[in-house]
Structures are given as C-alpha cells and as structure tokens.
Design an enzyme around this catalytic site. Structure first.
Site, mmCIF file in Angstrom:
data_model
loop_
_atom_site.group_PDB
_atom_site.id
_atom_site.type_symbol
_atom_site.label_atom_id
_atom_site.label_comp_id
_atom_site.label_asym_id
_atom_site.label_seq_id
_atom_site.Cartn_x
_atom_site.Cartn_y
_atom_site.Cartn_z
ATOM 1 N N HIS A 164 -11.576 -5.087 8.464
ATOM 2 C CA HIS A 164 -12.121 -4.931 7.103
ATOM 3 C C HIS A 164 -13.438 -4.168 7.103
ATOM 4 O O HIS A 164 -14.197 -4.256 6.148
ATOM 5 C CB HIS A 164 -12.340 -6.296 6.436
ATOM 6 C CG HIS A 164 -11.082 -6.981 6.014
ATOM 7 N ND1 HIS A 164 -10.238 -7.585 6.902
ATOM 8 C CD2 HIS A 164 -10.519 -7.157 4.783
ATOM 9 C CE1 HIS A 164 -9.210 -8.120 6.246
ATOM 10 N NE2 HIS A 164 -9.360 -7.867 4.955
ATOM 11 N N PHE A 209 -6.881 -0.705 5.442
ATOM 12 C CA PHE A 209 -5.477 -0.903 5.047
ATOM 13 C C PHE A 209 -4.708 0.416 4.956
ATOM 14 O O PHE A 209 -3.517 0.414 4.658
ATOM 15 C CB PHE A 209 -5.379 -1.635 3.700
ATOM 16 C CG PHE A 209 -6.089 -2.970 3.640
ATOM 17 C CD1 PHE A 209 -6.583 -3.585 4.782
ATOM 18 C CD2 PHE A 209 -6.267 -3.616 2.420
ATOM 19 C CE1 PHE A 209 -7.249 -4.807 4.718
ATOM 20 C CE2 PHE A 209 -6.928 -4.835 2.345
ATOM 21 C CZ PHE A 209 -7.419 -5.429 3.500
ATOM 22 N N GLU A 226 0.807 -1.220 0.000
ATOM 23 C CA GLU A 226 0.000 0.000 0.000
ATOM 24 C C GLU A 226 0.844 1.275 0.000
ATOM 25 O O GLU A 226 0.491 2.248 -0.680
ATOM 26 C CB GLU A 226 -0.975 0.017 1.180
ATOM 27 C CG GLU A 226 -2.203 -0.875 0.999
ATOM 28 C CD GLU A 226 -1.966 -2.326 1.361
ATOM 29 O OE1 GLU A 226 -0.874 -2.630 1.913
ATOM 30 O OE2 GLU A 226 -2.846 -3.174 1.126
#
Lengths: 323, 328
Positions: free
Chosen positions: B129, B86, B60
């Site tokens: 998530h 993330f 990322e």
C-alpha cells in the site's frame, strides 16, 4: 421465428465471405506472402453472422485474436482488411496492427485483441457509454472457452450485471484453449453455467446453426436494448484450422475433426435455404462466385498498395493533445 | 489567495470538468457513496448522481477496462485505482489496451482516459500500500504520466489530464492530500510536459517529483545555510518529459541531483540522469547524483520506513557530494 428473407441471404453471403477470406488468407500465409501470423475463423462463421445480423452500425463489438469473422460480419471492408494483413499503408491500421489488432471504429469494432479475455471489460465500457448517452446501442464481447478462465471474464460479467450495462457476452466455445481441451481446462461442460453465478441469463446454442445463434442473440440483444442488462450466449462450435497458422493441431484426433466438418455451418445453411425456397442452388453458386471475385479484388488491392510508410513508425503513439 | 488542500483541489478539478463536459464521469471502488478512500471524489455523487459517480466492485481490471471502452466510445472517464500498488491487478488494461490502441489501430481511435491513483509511503501500511511505481508507466509509449506536488499543480494538471485525448496515469501522493496551498477558484489548465522551477538557485539543481519536491525545497533551505544555492525543478510530468527546463537549469548550475521516492535502482531518475549526460554533458562539473529508496520493499515498522524513505538529509548529502568544498 420469422426471419427476413434479405437477412437470410445476408447471413449466407457473409458466412461465405468469411470462409473464402480465411481460406485465401491461409493460402497466402503458406505462400509466404503475409508477415506475422493469423488465427483463422473458418468453421465458426455462424456465430459472428448469427449475432451481427441483429446489430446495427451504432452497436459495438470487442473482438478476439480470431477476429476476421467479426469484422466481416460487422461490415468491415475486405480491401482494407486484406491490405492490413499484407502490412500495407492502405490497411485498416496502416499496417501497424495486423491480424491481431485489426479494428474499425467506423463499423463499431473496438479491435481484435492479442490478449485473451482483454476485450470483455472494454465491451462493458462501450456498453456503459451507450447507456450513459441514453441510446439503445449495445456492445457484444466475443470470447472463447479459453478466455472464460481469465479473471477479466469474471470481473467484466459481474460489473456489467451490477451496472445493468447493455452487453452480450458471446462465448465461441470451440473446445480448445490453444492446445488444451475444454475438459482439461475447466471442469464444467457449459460455460453458460457461469452466467448464473452473476445473476444474468445464460443460453446454450449449437454454434454451427446460424438460426439458433441468431435467435438466441436476438433475445439477448433485445433485452439489452430495453435496459434489462447483460446476457451470456454460449455457442458450441469448432475451428477448422489450428490455433494459429502453422499449428498442426496434434492435440485433436482426425475423427473429431472429421465429425465436426460434417457439421460445417455453411453447407448446412445452404441446404436449409434451398429447402426453404429462399434461394436456389444456382443463386447460391452465384453468391459464392461474387464473393470469390470480391476476395480476389481485395488481394489485388492489397498487393498493389504501397507498403507501410516509414513515417508511420512514430505516428499515432499519441493523439494531438487536449481540446 | 484562497488556500485549499491538495485533495480538495483535485476534487475541485473533477467537479469543474464534470460541470463543463457531460461526457466526464468518475468510476472506481468506493468513489461515490463513501466519497473515495482519500475523499478526492467527495460530493460528486450528490451533485452528479449515480450515472456519473459510479461505485464499482473490487475489480481493477474491469474498472480500467470500463474506462478504456467508454473512452473508445467517446466519453472521458476518470477512473480511480485506490492504491497505486493495486495496478498489478489491471496492468494489461493500462499498458496493452489503453496505451497501444491508438497506435495499433493506425490512429483511428482516441482514448481520453485518466487513471488516478495515489502512490507513496509514510503511513506504516507496508509493502502493498506504499509503492511508487511510476517508472513502469513512463516506460510505455502511449501513456502520459503526471505527478503533481502542490495543490495548485494538482488542480491545473488534473484539468489538463481530463482534457487530454490520451490515456493519462495521474499519480497523487498520500502524504500530500492534506497539504494546503494557494488555489485559484476558477478553472485553469497547466500544460502536460512543462516542468516548474519551484526555487531558483546557482550551484546545484535538485530535480524532484511529487512528495520529494517538498523534501528538495527543505534541503535547499539547509544547503543555503551553508552557502550552497540550490535550484529545485519539479518535473510535474514524467511523460512528456520537459528536458529543456532540466538542461536549462543544469547549464546554469553545472550540477544535478535527481530525487524520487521510488526505488532508485531502475527508477525514472536513471532516465533523467542519462538524459542529462547525453544532452548536457559539457555543462556538468560533477557526476549526476541520484537519491531514491533502497532496493527493498517498503517496510511497516515506523523506524524502518523512516530509514527507507528518501528525505531532505539524504538530498543534502547527495548535493554536497556534487559541490566542491569551499575553503575560506
């Protein structure tokens, strides 16, 4: 290796400029004339100059907290640099960035950076853009041995390798991550070993020998320009000052500092060029004097410039929107 | 009008901007060959090729850095972070690099970067998530923060985000991807910084974002059955914040409930509530209420997740607390 005579004189002049700039900045800091802090590049000049001698204005550089040398070698304007360190409105960043964020997109500098290792992925993006436009421009990411332990180093090198981006990762291994010696921050001796892990070439050179740096950089940059992807060049070097101004460097022995000063890249180049007949001792002296004049003129320019304007406080947070 | 899902509307925005401007490209994890985790980038590889639909390793920080560097060098990247959770892996590139470059460099650079990322709970995929951390980004000068609630807004706001010369964090919602709604075929831009009154009302203003706009609309229906007329203001963008629309509505209704799915404590709703207090105190007939998630990570168990999520019932309860009891 054939090197153009002018290029050799250019390298000497730029290295001398960086050294005198940093020496002067150190003095100004100690005299209390500059706010904030600086991380001085003295001792590492051969790296910036050996690399940038192979670059043109269209090529990009992502720099580090120790970034004055990169900007000077890439063609930065001494007046605007000095004015920035003085926090003046005529500085490269209107006095809002300072030493750690000095930038000039005009000469391809994507910024010094206050975050260790942050410039590497940015260089990958700039290299990607060059390739995207089908130009033969490249991007150079300067970073230190300390930064080679950041995740961004590994992510950036891997991504550049996968994308075959024209990026040259130049490690300025000065042996210390702030105060922590390389032997204490990683178990390898050569950062270039890590190139193999990402399937790209890795070279190790004496970073205090500008010819060695120039040659390795030329090869890596040449590969990148023709689409062969990234390389890593590790330059073993040493900083003459502490990590930042005011760091007495208690973690280094005097013997070590003295030994490295004997390997100072500037007298080495001077002697070599005189020996090769590229310039005489007198010519070298006159270059040194010209450089001194340019530095003093930059200091005057900075001192006489207006300080950062209060209107600038809230300017440049956002670009005028849209298109 | 033609109906399109939220994800297809986003896809259409990407497609039309990529056709219009060759400097626009998408990059991220699984965005090209596999069409994106939520199919927002579906078909872009086929139409634009691998140079403009770029599959990246799971990195990322390097993905956002790629976007920052490419934007600094003049392209208009749209990078995807597969789940908003993330962003912890790439926060430095967002908040220290993209956000601050223009200011630090004295205005001598533009960073036209869009970071698309889905937030939101509701799928039992637990604490890493399901989060909504938009307040982190709204707190950073230099970033714009966009949260579309409908397919129509999704397309128009994404087009504006791509055309904007600043870094934009574009927050989608996983539960909205399949929502269908009216979407014109042509390209259109909805300006960033304009809230939208999704329903007019007289008695209380429900100020909501993203998925909670729909819960607020449902709450307004329920309130209407008991004679309370609720106005629903969809912020659409947190930064810039359209305080004028918020105050205009509060001046009319004299009551406000701020709703978001994010954790209430330290959430963006606090900023909205405080702004109302500072700018519109004299209009208020009741304290501003906030509805948000409790101070806990998002749980996995469906029964717990349901209890965790703000919904129409919680909004109705909060709205009722602001409205005096009417005795016939």
């Amino acid at each position: 290796m054939d090197v153009d005579r002018d290029a050799l004189i250019w390298m000497y002049t730029k290295m001398q400029t960086i050294r005198q700039f940093e020496t002067r900045v150190a003095r100004l800091m100690l005299e209390g004339k500059l706010p904030g802090t600086v991380h001085l590049y003295a001792g590492e000049e051969a790296v910036a100059c050996g690399v940038c001698a192979n670059l043109g204005p269209a090529d990009y550089v992502s720099s580090t907290h120790r970034g004055h040398g990169h900007l000077i070698a890439k063609g930065g304007d001494l007046d605007k640099m000095m004015a920035e360190l003085f926090a003046k409105s005529t500085g490269y960043c209107k006095g809002k960035g300072g030493s750690m964020h000095i930038a000039s997109l005009g000469v391809g500098i994507l910024g010094a950076n206050g975050i260790v290792g942050a410039g590497l992925p940015i260089a990958v993006g700039a290299g990607f853009a060059a390739k995207y436009r089908k130009s033969d421009a490249v991007a150079v990411a300067f970073f230190g041995d300390g930064a080679s332990n950041q995740g961004t180093f590994h992510e950036a090198v891997n991504l550049a390798a996968v994308l075959k981006a024209p990026v040259i990762f130049v490690c300025e291994n000065n042996g210390y991550a702030v105060s922590t010696s390389q032997a204490r921050h990683q178990t390898i001796v050569d950062v270039a070993d890590r190139a193999r892990a990402y399937g790209i070439p890795g070279a190790i050179v004496d970073g205090n020998d500008v010819f060695a740096v120039y040659k390795a950089a030329r090869e890596a940059i040449g590969r990148a320009r023709v689409g062969l992807g990234p390389s890593l060049v590790e330059c073993k070097t040493y900083r003459h000052y502490g990590h930042s101004i005011g760091d007495p460097g208690r973690y280094r022995t005097q013997e070590e500092v003295d030994a490295w000063k004997l390997k100072d890249p500037i007298p080495r180049l001077r002697d070599r060029l005189i020996e090769l007949g590229v310039m005489s001792g007198e010519q070298a002296d006159s270059i040194d004097q010209e450089v001194a004049g340019a530095i003093e003129s930059a200091v005057r320019f900075a001192e006489e410039s207006p300080s950062a304007s209060l209107e600038a406080l809230l300017e440049d947070v956002y670009a005028p929107s849209g298109n | 009008m033609r109906q399109l899902s939220y994800s297809k509307a986003l896809n259409e925005a990407l497609r039309s901007e990529m056709r219009r401007d060759s400097s626009v490209f998408v990059a991220g994890e699984d965005v090209a060959l596999d069409d994106g985790a939520f199919r927002v980038t579906a078909g872009l590889l086929g139409e634009f090729g691998p140079d403009r639909a770029v599959d990246c390793p799971i990195s990322e920080a390097a993905i956002v850095g790629l976007g920052v560097g490419a934007a600094a060098a003049g392209l208009r990247p749209v990078v995807e972070i597969m789940f908003m959770d993330f962003v912890g892996c790439c926060l430095d590139q967002i908040f220290n690099q993209a956000a601050k470059m223009r200011y630090m460099f004295g205005g001598n650079i533009t960073v036209p970067l869009v970071i698309r990322t889905p937030c939101g709970a509701g799928f039992s995929i637990a604490a890493q998530h399901s989060q909504s951390v938009e307040a982190w980004f709204a707190h950073v000068p230099g970033l714009k923060v966009v949260m579309p609630a409908t397919p129509y807004d999704a397309k128009g706001l994404l087009i504006s985000a791509i055309r904007d010369d600043n870094p934009v964090v574009f927050v989608e919602h996983k539960r909205l991807y399949r929502l269908r709604g009216d979407v014109p075929e042509e390209a259109y831009a909805i300006p960033l910084g304009k809230a939208d009154v999704k329903r007019e009302g007289r008695d209380v203003t429900l100020i909501a974002t993203s998925m909670m706009v729909h819960e607020a609309l449902a709450a307004a229906d329920m309130l209407a059955e008991t004679g309370i007329s609720a106005e629903v203001v969809d912020l659409r963008t947190l930064v810039p914040l359209d305080l004028d629309t918020i105050i205009g509505s509060v001046a009319k209704t004299h009551r406000a409930v701020v709703v978001h799915e994010a954790v209430k404590f330290g959430g963006f709703g606090g900023e909205v509530a405080a702004s109302i207090m500072e700018e519109a105190f004299d209009y208020l007939d009741a304290p501003v209420k906030r509805v948000g998630a409790p101070f806990s990570p998002v749980p996995m168990a469906p029964v717990l997740e349901k209890a965790y999520l703000p919904d129409r019932n919680k909004i109705v309860a909060a709205a009722r607390e602001t409205v005096p009891v009417r005795v016939k």
